[in-house]
Motif scaffolding. Structure first.
Motif, PDB file in Angstrom:
ATOM      1  N   THR A 133       8.996   8.012   2.114  1.00 39.59           N
ATOM      2  CA  THR A 133       9.614   7.335   3.457  1.00 39.59           C
ATOM      3  C   THR A 133       8.375   6.116   3.956  1.00 39.59           C
ATOM      4  O   THR A 133       7.451   6.003   3.557  1.00 39.59           O
ATOM      5  N   LEU A 134       9.170   5.422   4.998  1.00 38.51           N
ATOM      6  CA  LEU A 134       8.358   4.195   5.512  1.00 38.51           C
ATOM      7  C   LEU A 134       8.815   4.063   6.997  1.00 38.51           C
ATOM      8  O   LEU A 134       9.987   4.556   7.374  1.00 38.51           O
ATOM      9  N   ALA A 179       0.839  -1.083   0.020  1.00 38.25           N
ATOM     10  CA  ALA A 179      -0.194  -0.256  -0.012  1.00 38.25           C
ATOM     11  C   ALA A 179       0.928   1.259   0.062  1.00 38.25           C
ATOM     12  O   ALA A 179       1.759   1.189   0.681  1.00 38.25           O
ATOM     13  N   LEU A 180       0.398   2.377  -0.484  1.00 39.58           N
ATOM     14  CA  LEU A 180       0.953   3.575  -0.787  1.00 39.58           C
ATOM     15  C   LEU A 180       0.041   4.398  -0.269  1.00 39.58           C
ATOM     16  O   LEU A 180      -1.204   4.567  -0.671  1.00 39.58           O
ATOM     17  N   ARG A 202      12.699   4.199  10.630  1.00 39.55           N
ATOM     18  CA  ARG A 202      12.128   5.108   9.693  1.00 39.55           C
ATOM     19  C   ARG A 202      13.283   5.199   8.690  1.00 39.55           C
ATOM     20  O   ARG A 202      14.356   5.403   8.819  1.00 39.55           O
ATOM     21  N   MET A 203      12.889   4.884   7.225  1.00 42.85           N
ATOM     22  CA  MET A 203      13.621   4.778   6.198  1.00 42.85           C
ATOM     23  C   MET A 203      13.162   5.790   5.011  1.00 42.85           C
ATOM     24  O   MET A 203      11.803   6.130   5.004  1.00 42.85           O
ATOM     25  N   GLY A 204      13.842   6.193   4.142  1.00 44.97           N
ATOM     26  CA  GLY A 204      13.501   6.981   2.983  1.00 44.97           C
ATOM     27  C   GLY A 204      14.317   6.648   1.716  1.00 44.97           C
ATOM     28  O   GLY A 204      15.673   6.250   1.742  1.00 44.97           O
ATOM     29  N   ALA A 257       3.280  10.877   0.977  1.00 39.54           N
ATOM     30  CA  ALA A 257       4.693  10.269   0.401  1.00 39.54           C
ATOM     31  C   ALA A 257       5.108   8.996   1.071  1.00 39.54           C
ATOM     32  O   ALA A 257       6.276   8.914   1.296  1.00 39.54           O
ATOM     33  N   GLU A 258       4.135   8.320   1.523  1.00 38.76           N
ATOM     34  CA  GLU A 258       4.552   7.189   2.417  1.00 38.76           C
ATOM     35  C   GLU A 258       4.192   5.660   1.781  1.00 38.76           C
ATOM     36  O   GLU A 258       3.169   5.469   1.183  1.00 38.76           O
ATOM     37  N   LEU A 259       5.295   4.995   1.828  1.00 40.86           N
ATOM     38  CA  LEU A 259       5.077   3.535   1.558  1.00 40.86           C
ATOM     39  C   LEU A 259       4.499   2.880   2.750  1.00 40.86           C
ATOM     40  O   LEU A 259       5.239   2.876   3.747  1.00 40.86           O
TER      41      LEU A 259
END
Ligand SMILES: CC(C)(COP(=O)(O)OP(=O)(O)OC[C@H]1O[C@@H](n2cnc3c(N)ncnc32)[C@H](O)[C@@H]1OP(=O)(O)O)[C@@H](O)C(=O)NCCC(=O)NCCS
Length: 169
Positions: free
Chosen positions: A118-119, A75-76, A154-156, A81-83
């Motif tokens: 980001t996710l 899902a997006l 948290r990653m981007g 702007a989030e994975l």
């Protein structure tokens, strides 16, 4: 083995929650306590199915299909702007389904002029996202619905800088 990714259909909410639960129970217990797992799983109840169908966050959802069998979901959320999610059931793991979901999510983001995602990665998923070009931004915790704090990373990723990072199969 053939992996394809397509949009989740409206009649597949139960499938979505089942894959979500099986991925967590089957693949994340190495890094989380039983309390974490129980707080993270979204049980397939009528109320949760209704909320998923309502889709208040306007998630764009995908299904990964391995040799004709749905084994993964993703899902997006464009507005953030989030994975938001990538989950693969144990029988489909390590066959490129997760990567295919990330590629579909990134392509959809690019198509909508989102240039960075980001996710919040679960600890077990950090190496997976790292291989796909995501950098660690912060090690933190998020509250689960049962108020239990869950450790996440948290990653981007800048989609324009790394348009082809990671593997395609
Ligand atoms: C994380 C997850 C989505 C990966 O899905 P997958 O379909 O197995 O991923 P892929 O097959 O595309 O993996 C691509 C590469 O990522 C890396 N990778 C994937 N899972 C990994 C793991 N558990 N440990 C280390 N590296 C991993 C490997 O480099 C892998 O390539 P390889 O299989 O040739 O070694 C899946 O393990 C999962 O659903 N986990 C439980 C739910 C979860 O934590 N989801 C993420 C929420 S943020």
């Amino acid at each position: 083995m053939v992996v394809t990714v397509r949009p989740l259909r409206d009649d597949e909410m139960r499938l979505y929650l089942q894959i979500h639960e099986r991925a967590i129970r089957g693949l994340a217990a190495t890094h989380y306590s039983q309390d974490d797992i129980e707080g993270w799983v979204v049980p397939t109840t009528d109320e949760n199915l209704r909320r998923l169908t309502l889709n208040a966050d306007r998630e764009i959802r995908f299904v990964a299909v391995l040799d004709g069998v749905p084994v993964g979901i993703g899902a997006l959320v464009l507005e953030n702007a989030e994975l938001r999610a990538v989950y693969v059931a144990p029988e489909g793991a390590r066959r490129g389904c997760g990567s295919a979901l990330v590629h579909a999510i990134e392509q959809t983001a690019r198509d909508n002029e989102v240039t960075r995602l980001t996710l919040d990665a679960s600890l077990n998923a950090e190496p997976f996202y790292a291989v796909l070009g995501y950098d660690v931004l912060e090690r933190t915790e998020v509250p689960l619905p049962n108020h239990h704090p869950m450790a996440v990373v948290r990653m981007g990723k800048d989609l324009q800088r790394f348009p082809h990072a990671g593997r395609r199969r």
